[in-house]
Design an enzyme around this catalytic site. Structure first.
Site, PDB file in Angstrom:
ATOM      1  N   LYS A  80       0.768  -1.302   0.185  1.00  0.00           N
ATOM      2  CA  LYS A  80       0.094   0.014   0.137  1.00  0.00           C
ATOM      3  C   LYS A  80       0.945   1.415  -0.102  1.00  0.00           C
ATOM      4  CE  LYS A  80      -3.962  -2.226   0.146  1.00  0.00           C
ATOM      5  NZ  LYS A  80      -3.667  -3.590   0.386  1.00  0.00           N
TER       6      LYS A  80
HETATM    7  C1  LIG Z   1      -9.901  -3.811  -1.085  1.00  0.00           C
HETATM    8  C2  LIG Z   1      -9.321  -4.388   0.198  1.00  0.00           C
HETATM    9  N1  LIG Z   1      -9.863  -4.627   1.295  1.00  0.00           N
HETATM   10  C3  LIG Z   1      -9.239  -5.153   2.346  1.00  0.00           C
HETATM   11  C4  LIG Z   1      -8.051  -5.445   2.386  1.00  0.00           C
HETATM   12  C5  LIG Z   1      -7.448  -6.342   3.505  1.00  0.00           C
HETATM   13  O1  LIG Z   1      -6.371  -5.477   3.915  1.00  0.00           O
HETATM   14  P1  LIG Z   1      -5.365  -6.271   4.994  1.00  0.00           P
HETATM   15  O2  LIG Z   1      -4.559  -7.027   3.992  1.00  0.00           O
HETATM   16  O3  LIG Z   1      -4.689  -4.979   5.557  1.00  0.00           O
HETATM   17  O4  LIG Z   1      -6.055  -6.954   6.024  1.00  0.00           O
HETATM   18  C6  LIG Z   1      -7.426  -5.566   1.279  1.00  0.00           C
HETATM   19  C7  LIG Z   1      -5.861  -5.952   1.227  1.00  0.00           C
HETATM   20  O5  LIG Z   1      -5.034  -5.735   0.194  1.00  0.00           O
HETATM   21  C8  LIG Z   1      -7.903  -4.911  -0.005  1.00  0.00           C
HETATM   22  O6  LIG Z   1      -7.278  -4.762  -1.137  1.00  0.00           O
END
Ligand SMILES: Cc1ncc(COP(=O)(O)O)c(C=O)c1O
Length: 421
Positions: free
Chosen positions: A202
């Protein structure tokens, strides 16, 4: 220098020389010395978790996105779960999202025993389509989770308008969109709650980590409790008051983000503007180049939107190519370009098919797009040479598979220095 027509270069998949010698990933963190020092300082301090860095990171992020409150979580997924809880999602409720997202967007509804419902996407942005959304709202609907796919915010004004009368809570999955702007507003201050992720690919990373931003004090309070077992005070607050007593008032989890991670986040956040600028520059270079390449459809950007470009997903115009997405994907990987697919539509994952009976054809626009999509490498640490390699490889591969009569505009492509590495 201008390369000769790419059709004359053998593809690496056919035994030719790859454009690069080493794999360029689709995303990667950038960690600098000051980030490391910030973490080391915390490692030498008294507070590894629930200390002062948590509030500091939350305040910095809230200020950056223009929200009143920000609550840190141990991941974007945990933050989504927190938002689903704070919105009051429970058994018997439904919540609506786009199928073209990471499974976590829908999974968080299931964690709260609510039913995930999907609505199809807009053909240009591939974001939740307000018209399709409106048709899915019923008396059981409690929340809507628009996703800012690839970093381009959804049509939030239309979605908020649909949500207003039935008093739906709008939770933006902004995990791709830290730093995006929508009609003069910053993502993170548009929806009732917005969720960010700090995974290494990110814009800003804490290793694992997430955040919910909101203007509503009651949501912030509920989120803080939820990430700490449902307990009404945290260790720092009790320490400050010399208090030992605490009460658990709801069922929560340990979803806390450590001070070590928050120190990294504070340091990284200072670089957000520079990271966004670099991503926007790369996106511009890709768009300008690939707009003229037959067989490729570049991502759309709507008027009034400044995307954060977490991803750069192109669509293959398969009618103009002699092969399918799988072959183009393999050919690009053979050139050492770490392409990826975002996403398999959530409703087509075996778990969702088996549990809810979803099947191909349920959301035709999302499914058709998903079959065409390829995410090209996009991260702020990409060098100019990395960008040139992607441009060279995509041009080489796509040109090689263009149908006859489709080649004229895309034979030449530029590369500023040297031969393929
Ligand atoms: C659209 C979206 N929502 C939620 C998440 C979940 O985030 P995390 O990996 O920090 O749990 C991601 C992760 O890449 C994502 O791309």
């Amino acid at each position: 220098m201008w390369m000769t027509p790419t059709s004359q270069q053998a593809l690496a998949i056919d035994g030719g020389t790859p454009v690069r010698q080493t794999l360029l990933p689709y995303g990667r963190q950038s960690i600098e010395e000051d980030d490391i020092q910030a973490v080391v300082e915390v490692l030498r301090s008294d507070w590894l978790t629930t200390g002062p860095k948590v509030g500091e990171f939350e305040e910095a992020l809230a200020a950056r996105v223009g929200a009143k409150f920000a609550v840190a979580f141990s991941s974007g997924t945990a933050a989504l779960h927190g938002a689903a809880f704070a919105a009051g999602l429970k058994a018997g409720d439904e919540a609506i999202t786009s199928p073209l997202t990471f499974a976590a967007t829908a999974n968080c509804m299931l964690y709260q025993s609510a039913r995930p419902v999907f609505a199809d996407v807009c053909p240009d942005t591939l974001n939740l389509n307000p018209e399709c959304l409106a048709k899915r709202v019923n008396r059981n609907t409690r929340a809507v989770f628009p996703v800012a796919y690839a970093g381009h915010p959804a049509d939030m004004d239309a979605i908020l308008a649909i949500a207003e009368k039935p008093r739906l809570i709008v939770i933006e999955d902004a995990c791709h969109a830290l730093g995006a702007e929508y009609r003069g507003r910053r993502t993170g201050s548009v929806a009732h709650m917005s969720v960010f992720s700090f995974h290494p690919v990110k814009h800003v990373t804490t290793g694992e980590g997430g955040m919910v931003t909101t203007d509503r004090a009651e949501f912030a309070e509920s989120l803080r409790r939820f990430r700490n077992h449902g307990i009404s005070s945290d260790a720092l607050q009790r320490h400050a008051k010399g208090q030992w007593h605490y009460e658990m008032v709801a069922l929560g989890y340990n979803y806390r983000l450590t001070d070590v991670a928050c120190a990294l986040g504070i340091s990284q956040l200072k670089k957000l503007d520079a990271n966004l600028a670099r991503r926007r520059e790369i996106a511009e270079q890709y768009t300008v180049t690939f707009r003229g390449l037959r067989g490729i459809i570049v991502p759309s950007v709507r008027e009034g939107v400044n995307p954060a470009w977490h991803l750069y997903p192109v669509r293959l115009d398969l009618a103009r190519l002699s092969t399918d997405r799988a072959q183009i994907f393999k050919a690009l990987r053979a050139e050492n370009i770490g392409v990826n697919i975002h996403y398999v539509p959530v409703h087509l994952h075996p778990y969702y098919r088996e549990r809810f009976g979803y099947k191909p054809g349920d959301f035709p626009l999302a499914e058709a797009a998903s079959d065409q999509l390829i995410s090209l490498p996009m991260f702020h640490g990409m060098t100019d040479r990395d960008v040139e390699d992607v441009i060279a490889a995509v041009s080489k591969v796509v040109t090689a598979y263009q149908l006859k009569g489709e080649r004229s505009e895309s034979l030449a492509f530029s590369r500023s220095a040297g031969e393929p590495t």
